[in-house]
Design a protein around this motif. Structure first.
Motif, PDB file in Angstrom:
ATOM      1  N   ALA A   1       0.886  -1.179   0.000  1.00  0.00           N
ATOM      2  CA  ALA A   1       0.000   0.000   0.000  1.00  0.00           C
ATOM      3  C   ALA A   1       0.912   1.213   0.000  1.00  0.00           C
ATOM      4  O   ALA A   1       1.819   1.325   0.820  1.00  0.00           O
ATOM      5  N   LEU A   2       0.704   2.120  -0.970  1.00  0.00           N
ATOM      6  CA  LEU A   2       1.740   3.114  -1.244  1.00  0.00           C
ATOM      7  C   LEU A   2       1.583   4.457  -0.517  1.00  0.00           C
ATOM      8  O   LEU A   2       2.452   5.308  -0.598  1.00  0.00           O
ATOM      9  N   GLY A   3       0.445   4.642   0.158  1.00  0.00           N
ATOM     10  CA  GLY A   3       0.309   5.872   0.950  1.00  0.00           C
ATOM     11  C   GLY A   3       0.065   7.134   0.137  1.00  0.00           C
ATOM     12  O   GLY A   3       0.339   8.227   0.598  1.00  0.00           O
ATOM     13  N   PHE A   4      -0.423   6.993  -1.109  1.00  0.00           N
ATOM     14  CA  PHE A   4      -0.910   8.168  -1.834  1.00  0.00           C
ATOM     15  C   PHE A   4      -2.179   7.774  -2.595  1.00  0.00           C
ATOM     16  O   PHE A   4      -2.605   6.631  -2.516  1.00  0.00           O
ATOM     17  N   GLY A   5      -2.791   8.742  -3.267  1.00  0.00           N
ATOM     18  CA  GLY A   5      -4.037   8.452  -3.993  1.00  0.00           C
ATOM     19  C   GLY A   5      -5.190   8.104  -3.060  1.00  0.00           C
ATOM     20  O   GLY A   5      -6.083   7.349  -3.433  1.00  0.00           O
ATOM     21  N   PHE A   6      -5.163   8.677  -1.854  1.00  0.00           N
ATOM     22  CA  PHE A   6      -6.240   8.375  -0.909  1.00  0.00           C
ATOM     23  C   PHE A   6      -7.560   8.964  -1.394  1.00  0.00           C
ATOM     24  O   PHE A   6      -7.611  10.122  -1.824  1.00  0.00           O
ATOM     25  N   CYS A   7      -8.602   8.176  -1.340  1.00  0.00           N
ATOM     26  CA  CYS A   7      -9.937   8.668  -1.662  1.00  0.00           C
ATOM     27  C   CYS A   7     -10.953   7.665  -1.121  1.00  0.00           C
ATOM     28  O   CYS A   7     -10.559   6.635  -0.564  1.00  0.00           O
ATOM     29  N   ARG A   8     -12.219   8.000  -1.254  1.00  0.00           N
ATOM     30  CA  ARG A   8     -13.251   7.052  -0.833  1.00  0.00           C
ATOM     31  C   ARG A   8     -14.366   7.032  -1.867  1.00  0.00           C
ATOM     32  O   ARG A   8     -14.659   8.060  -2.483  1.00  0.00           O
ATOM     33  N   LEU A   9     -14.924   5.859  -2.044  1.00  0.00           N
ATOM     34  CA  LEU A   9     -16.065   5.723  -2.945  1.00  0.00           C
ATOM     35  C   LEU A   9     -17.300   5.912  -2.072  1.00  0.00           C
ATOM     36  O   LEU A   9     -17.478   5.177  -1.089  1.00  0.00           O
ATOM     37  N   CYS A  10     -18.117   6.915  -2.433  1.00  0.00           N
ATOM     38  CA  CYS A  10     -19.227   7.288  -1.549  1.00  0.00           C
ATOM     39  C   CYS A  10     -20.547   7.310  -2.277  1.00  0.00           C
ATOM     40  O   CYS A  10     -20.604   7.572  -3.478  1.00  0.00           O
ATOM     41  N   LEU A  11     -21.569   7.088  -1.489  1.00  0.00           N
ATOM     42  CA  LEU A  11     -22.923   7.287  -1.982  1.00  0.00           C
ATOM     43  C   LEU A  11     -23.298   8.731  -1.655  1.00  0.00           C
ATOM     44  O   LEU A  11     -23.118   9.168  -0.509  1.00  0.00           O
ATOM     45  N   ALA A  12     -23.765   9.473  -2.652  1.00  0.00           N
ATOM     46  CA  ALA A  12     -24.138  10.869  -2.409  1.00  0.00           C
ATOM     47  C   ALA A  12     -25.499  11.170  -3.021  1.00  0.00           C
ATOM     48  O   ALA A  12     -25.866  10.604  -4.056  1.00  0.00           O
ATOM     49  N   LEU A  13     -26.213  12.058  -2.336  1.00  0.00           N
ATOM     50  CA  LEU A  13     -27.569  12.439  -2.772  1.00  0.00           C
ATOM     51  C   LEU A  13     -27.657  13.953  -2.897  1.00  0.00           C
ATOM     52  O   LEU A  13     -26.864  14.669  -2.275  1.00  0.00           O
ATOM     53  N   PRO A  14     -28.615  14.452  -3.650  1.00  0.00           N
ATOM     54  CA  PRO A  14     -28.823  15.909  -3.672  1.00  0.00           C
ATOM     55  C   PRO A  14     -29.086  16.402  -2.242  1.00  0.00           C
ATOM     56  O   PRO A  14     -29.755  15.709  -1.458  1.00  0.00           O
ATOM     57  N   GLU A  15     -28.539  17.581  -1.927  1.00  0.00           N
ATOM     58  CA  GLU A  15     -28.669  18.132  -0.567  1.00  0.00           C
ATOM     59  C   GLU A  15     -30.122  18.250  -0.121  1.00  0.00           C
ATOM     60  O   GLU A  15     -30.432  18.154   1.060  1.00  0.00           O
ATOM     61  N   THR A  16     -31.009  18.456  -1.089  1.00  0.00           N
ATOM     62  CA  THR A  16     -32.418  18.696  -0.756  1.00  0.00           C
ATOM     63  C   THR A  16     -33.188  17.413  -0.436  1.00  0.00           C
ATOM     64  O   THR A  16     -34.306  17.468   0.054  1.00  0.00           O
ATOM     65  N   VAL A  17     -32.585  16.262  -0.722  1.00  0.00           N
ATOM     66  CA  VAL A  17     -33.290  14.989  -0.511  1.00  0.00           C
ATOM     67  C   VAL A  17     -32.900  14.408   0.851  1.00  0.00           C
ATOM     68  O   VAL A  17     -31.725  14.316   1.168  1.00  0.00           O
ATOM     69  N   SER A  18     -33.898  14.033   1.655  1.00  0.00           N
ATOM     70  CA  SER A  18     -33.560  13.485   2.975  1.00  0.00           C
ATOM     71  C   SER A  18     -33.122  12.019   2.824  1.00  0.00           C
ATOM     72  O   SER A  18     -33.454  11.348   1.833  1.00  0.00           O
ATOM     73  N   PHE A  19     -32.364  11.561   3.793  1.00  0.00           N
ATOM     74  CA  PHE A  19     -31.826  10.203   3.715  1.00  0.00           C
ATOM     75  C   PHE A  19     -31.884   9.541   5.085  1.00  0.00           C
ATOM     76  O   PHE A  19     -31.387  10.086   6.067  1.00  0.00           O
ATOM     77  N   ASP A  20     -32.531   8.368   5.166  1.00  0.00           N
ATOM     78  CA  ASP A  20     -32.562   7.638   6.441  1.00  0.00           C
ATOM     79  C   ASP A  20     -31.678   6.417   6.362  1.00  0.00           C
ATOM     80  O   ASP A  20     -30.847   6.177   7.215  1.00  0.00           O
ATOM     81  N   ALA A  21     -31.865   5.631   5.296  1.00  0.00           N
ATOM     82  CA  ALA A  21     -31.114   4.384   5.184  1.00  0.00           C
ATOM     83  C   ALA A  21     -30.928   4.057   3.714  1.00  0.00           C
ATOM     84  O   ALA A  21     -31.639   4.591   2.851  1.00  0.00           O
ATOM     85  N   VAL A  22     -29.959   3.178   3.452  1.00  0.00           N
ATOM     86  CA  VAL A  22     -29.671   2.798   2.062  1.00  0.00           C
ATOM     87  C   VAL A  22     -30.923   2.207   1.410  1.00  0.00           C
ATOM     88  O   VAL A  22     -31.134   2.338   0.202  1.00  0.00           O
ATOM     89  N   SER A  23     -31.776   1.596   2.235  1.00  0.00           N
ATOM     90  CA  SER A  23     -32.976   0.950   1.684  1.00  0.00           C
ATOM     91  C   SER A  23     -33.905   1.954   0.993  1.00  0.00           C
ATOM     92  O   SER A  23     -34.704   1.576   0.125  1.00  0.00           O
TER      93      SER A  23
END
Ligand code: ATP
Ligand code: ZN
Length: 294
Positions: free
Chosen positions: A93-115
């Motif tokens: 593991a080389l210690g660069f290129g750090f990032c995360r794969l994320c689930l994102a929604l429009p700010e206006t939409v509420s979110f409770d669970a992935v379901s």
């Protein structure tokens, strides 16, 4: 002897650091401006400069022997091709290129669970990782595969949510999106491929891997020198992170004091030095380590 084939990203976020790492291993390449192929002049190594997405495939197909890409890209390829993780060996593991794969929604939409994504459309460049994530959460959603500009899909009306790479979150905010769940974390990794190597090429691959581990260790390591009260030597070695047994030298004309030298294999912070000072240490020097072979 087989020439070792190493693949790195041609132009992108991982390119410069990948190349720098290989050059720090002592490989000199005959660079050619636009070719995809650089010839190793002093070692039997050839460098392939390609798109990052192609790297895991070439490793799996035995075209390359070593490759640097993000874990995100490697896992996506394994899932997509239904290959076992054992076929792509993470070496370092080389210690660069750090990032995360994320689930994102429009700010206006509420979110409770992935379901709550059931029956929705999710835009992503990582369909296999997204599908696996949804399966784990027992959600069935439609995946809209896009090769780029995923973050504009919700405002264009082509998706309700996205799964995309994030490092600082600036791009998400600029597109009025918010991160609601983590799919995977990632960094750049050096992988080995599946091609069978002859003895010499196998040894060269092992040697390069060792050198890369050494480069990463040296980056974090410091050589620390100071004068200290004789009685404080053990306590000093306890304070410094990753310190090996110290070298203790007597000081001319100072029977109660010694010179202490130590290799610290983890980051040395100002706080550590201030503590040393409080224990009576003087003339504290912290030196960079250029190369390291353990
Ligand atoms: P290519 O033309 O090689 O396919 P790309 O557009 O897919 O390029 P880059 O954006 O250069 O690739 O990203 C390469 C890798 O860098 C990603 O796969 C990921 O592992 C890592 N990375 C780190 N931070 C980020 C980020 N904020 N966004 C995207 N990728 C990132
Ligand atoms: Zn790519």
């Amino acid at each position: 002897m087989t020439r070792l084939k190493i693949a790195i990203q041609k132009s992108g976020r991982l390119s410069d650091q990948s190349l720098e790492l290989l050059e720090n291993c002592g490989i000199q390449f005959a660079r050619s401006k636009d070719k995809l192929f650089w010839y190793g002049r002093n070692l039997p190594v050839d460098l392939l400069l390609i798109r990052d997405d192609d790297i895991p495939r070439l490793l799996l197909d035995g075209v390359c022997d070593l490759g640097i890409c993000g874990e995100n890209v490697a896992r996506e390829c394994l899932l997509d091709r239904q290959r076992s993780e054992a076929e792509l060996t993470p070496e370092v593991a080389l210690g660069f290129g750090f990032c995360r794969l994320c689930l994102a929604l429009p700010e206006t939409v509420s979110f409770d669970a992935v379901s709550s994504l059931d029956g929705r459309r999710i835009a992503t460049s990582y369909p296999a990782l997204t599908q696996e994530y949804l399966r784990k959460h027992a959600v069935s959603a439609e995946i809209v595969e896009l090769s780029g500009a995923v973050e504009i899909a919700p405002s264009m009306g082509t998706a309700d949510a996205i799964v995309d790479l994030v490092s600082t979150g600036t791009t998400l905010r600029a597109n009025q999106l918010r991160e609601v769940a983590l799919v995977m974390e990632s960094q750049a990794v050096l992988y080995s491929g599946t091609r069978r190597l002859d003895d010499e090429a196998g040894k060269l691959r092992a040697l390069l891997i060792k050198r890369i581990v050494g480069i990463l260790q040296a980056r974090d390591s410091k050589y620390v020198m100071m004068h200290a009260p004789k009685a404080a030597v053990d306590a000093i070695a306890d304070i410094l992170p990753g310190a090996e047994s110290p070298t203790v030298l007597s000081l001319e004309g100072q029977p109660d004091k010694v010179a202490v030298h130590m290799l610290c294999t983890e980051t040395v912070f100002w706080e550590h030095l201030e503590e040393l000072k409080a224990m009576g240490a003087t003339a504290i020097l912290v030196l960079p380590v250029e190369k390291m072979l353990t």
